[in-house]
Write an enzyme that holds these catalytic residues in place. Structure first.
Site, PDB file in Angstrom:
ATOM      1  N   ARG A 156       0.830  -1.223   0.000  1.00 11.58           N
ATOM      2  CA  ARG A 156       0.000   0.000   0.000  1.00 11.58           C
ATOM      3  C   ARG A 156       0.859   1.266   0.000  1.00 11.58           C
ATOM      4  NH1 ARG A 156      -2.413  -3.172   3.806  1.00 11.58           N
ATOM      5  NH2 ARG A 156      -1.024  -2.091   5.235  1.00 11.58           N
ATOM      6  N   ARG A 178       5.766 -10.449  -5.228  1.00 12.90           N
ATOM      7  CA  ARG A 178       4.880 -10.826  -6.340  1.00 12.90           C
ATOM      8  C   ARG A 178       4.624  -9.611  -7.224  1.00 12.90           C
ATOM      9  NH1 ARG A 178      -0.396 -13.005  -3.905  1.00 12.90           N
ATOM     10  NH2 ARG A 178       0.431 -11.644  -2.335  1.00 12.90           N
ATOM     11  N   ARG A 238      11.648  -0.105   8.078  1.00 15.04           N
ATOM     12  CA  ARG A 238      12.059  -0.621   9.390  1.00 15.04           C
ATOM     13  C   ARG A 238      13.579  -0.708   9.444  1.00 15.04           C
ATOM     14  NH1 ARG A 238       8.013   0.204  11.460  1.00 15.04           N
ATOM     15  NH2 ARG A 238       6.694  -1.114  12.762  1.00 15.04           N
ATOM     16  N   GLU A 267      17.292   0.935  16.917  1.00 20.92           N
ATOM     17  CA  GLU A 267      16.825   2.235  17.377  1.00 20.92           C
ATOM     18  C   GLU A 267      16.245   2.123  18.793  1.00 20.92           C
ATOM     19  OE1 GLU A 267      14.068   2.734  14.007  1.00 20.92           O
ATOM     20  OE2 GLU A 267      12.426   2.741  15.456  1.00 20.92           O
ATOM     21  N   HIS A 285      11.966   8.043  13.369  1.00 22.11           N
ATOM     22  CA  HIS A 285      10.827   7.138  13.151  1.00 22.11           C
ATOM     23  C   HIS A 285       9.492   7.895  13.238  1.00 22.11           C
ATOM     24  CE1 HIS A 285       9.684   2.604  13.387  1.00 22.11           C
ATOM     25  NE2 HIS A 285       8.758   3.296  12.757  1.00 22.11           N
ATOM     26  N   ALA A 287       7.674   8.866  10.272  1.00 21.65           N
ATOM     27  CA  ALA A 287       7.049   8.941   8.941  1.00 21.65           C
ATOM     28  C   ALA A 287       5.518   8.990   9.021  1.00 21.65           C
ATOM     29  CB  ALA A 287       7.505   7.776   8.069  1.00 21.65           C
TER      30      ALA A 287
HETATM   31  C1  DGY Z   1       4.231   1.458  11.696  1.00 18.72           C
HETATM   32  O1  DGY Z   1       3.016   1.668  11.763  1.00 18.72           O
HETATM   33  O2  DGY Z   1       4.704   0.325  11.563  1.00 18.72           O
HETATM   34  C2  DGY Z   1       5.114   2.639  11.773  1.00 18.72           C
HETATM   35  O3  DGY Z   1       6.444   2.299  11.699  1.00 18.72           O
HETATM   36  C3  DGY Z   1       4.802   3.395  13.050  1.00 18.72           C
HETATM   37  O4  DGY Z   1       5.419   4.621  13.013  1.00 18.72           O
END
Ligand code: DGY
Length: 325
Positions: A156, A178, A238, A267, A285, A287
């Site tokens: 997504r 895929r 990640r 982290e 972290h 985003a």
């Molecule tokens: C997630 O939702 O996996 C994000 O890394 C959280 O910030």
């Protein structure tokens, strides 16, 4: 008597109010990180828990928390939770897919532009009082427009990142476990290529894979060596997906021109060599961290928790096999 639930970190007041309509809620609005011992103590007698990605839920924890029936992560990623161990213990696990896609894609673009156009480095230059005035070769960056964007992981979020590339007239290549449907490829204007071709052709490579044993160090020394001279790497997925030590070498000695990183191995500890490099943009972290999205994530986790403990059918159940155990 209402079932008891724990919320391991600070959340929004209305999320707690919603939960309080169904449960006796123990919350951590002081937002003090809980070590394993504290978490176990706070989970005593709890039927459910709303966790964050820093709470590790594994077989050892489950063994000492026998009342637990649901673990609802406030994150789409769930590498902090042992799904199989939860299934064996009859514990439902949920995550928060969907609500953070756009914000995470937006932030990926913030990293792309900040890294390619050296925004953070030049900001620091000004703040340090070092700017002597305009000159032609000052902070020469990399053009994003008309460049080739590579996306590793076309889920997504990867798709949202791809769609945003249209405004920059980019060529979009992707690799995924895929191949996406023709409809998705058309909507994203993206072409499926091998991982090797992606590494070799991308000017800007964005990672959007989940962290699993298969994706551990999916970008390591050999992969970095295959990248174009002057390429840029972006990781808002990640830590652990990238070998940070190998990345330091690729940034210091080539082939990479820069990296934009929102996530790190181990982290919140940072590789000091990474921090010392000027051609890296580092963010903690965040985003998904717009006010609306973080609220949406917490509320979705709360909805999952309520559904899990009232109907046994949370909308974002990750381990449906828990029932058979
Ligand atoms: C997630 O939702 O996996 C994000 O890394 C959280 O910030």
């Amino acid at each position: 008597m209402k079932p008891k639930v724990l919320v391991t970190r600070e959340v929004f007041d209305d999320v707690l109010a919603y939960l309080a309509g169904f449960f006796e809620v123990a919350s951590n609005q002081a937002d003090l990180p809980m070590d394993r011992e504290t978490l176990v103590r706070n989970l005593a007698g709890m039927s459910g828990v709303m966790t964050t990605l820093v709470d590790r839920v594994d077989a050892d924890l489950l063994a000492v928390c026998p009342t637990l029936k649901a673990v609802c992560n406030i994150a789409v990623g769930f590498n902090n939770i042992d799904l199989a161990a939860c299934a064996r213990a009859g514990v439902m696990v949920t995550n928060t897919p969907g609500v953070l896609d756009d914000s995470t894609a937006d932030f990926t673009w913030a990293l792309i532009l900040a890294t390619a156009r050296r925004v953070v480095e030049s900001d620091a230059h000004l703040r340090a009082g070092q700017w002597q005035g305009w000159y032609l070769k000052q902070f020469l960056g990399t053009d994003v427009h008309h460049a080739t964007l590579g996306i590793l992981g076309m889920g997504r979020i990867g798709r949202k990142v791809a769609r945003r590339a249209a405004g920059f007239d980019m060529t979009v290549l992707y690799h995924n476990a895929r191949q996406a449907s023709a409809e998705v490829e058309r909507a994203c204007n993206a072409t499926f290529v091998s991982k090797e071709a992606l590494l070799a052709q991308a000017d800007i490579l964005c990672l959007h894979v989940p962290y699993t044993p298969e994706t551990h160090h999916i970008i390591g020394r050999p992969e970095l060596a295959m990248m174009k001279p002057g390429a840029i790497l972006i990781n808002a997925a990640r830590g652990g997906v990238v070998d940070d030590a190998a990345l330091v070498k690729a940034l210091a000695g080539g082939p990479l021109a820069g990296a934009g990183l929102d996530v790190f191995e181990n982290e919140p500890a940072l590789n000091p060599a990474l921090v010392a490099l000027a051609n890296v943009v580092l963010t903690p972290h965040i985003a998904s961290s717009s006010a609306a999205t973080r609220h949406g994530m917490a509320m979705l986790a709360a909805h999952n928790l309520v559904a899990a403990l009232t109907t046994g059918k949370p909308p974002n159940l990750l381990n449906p096999e828990y029932r058979q155990t």
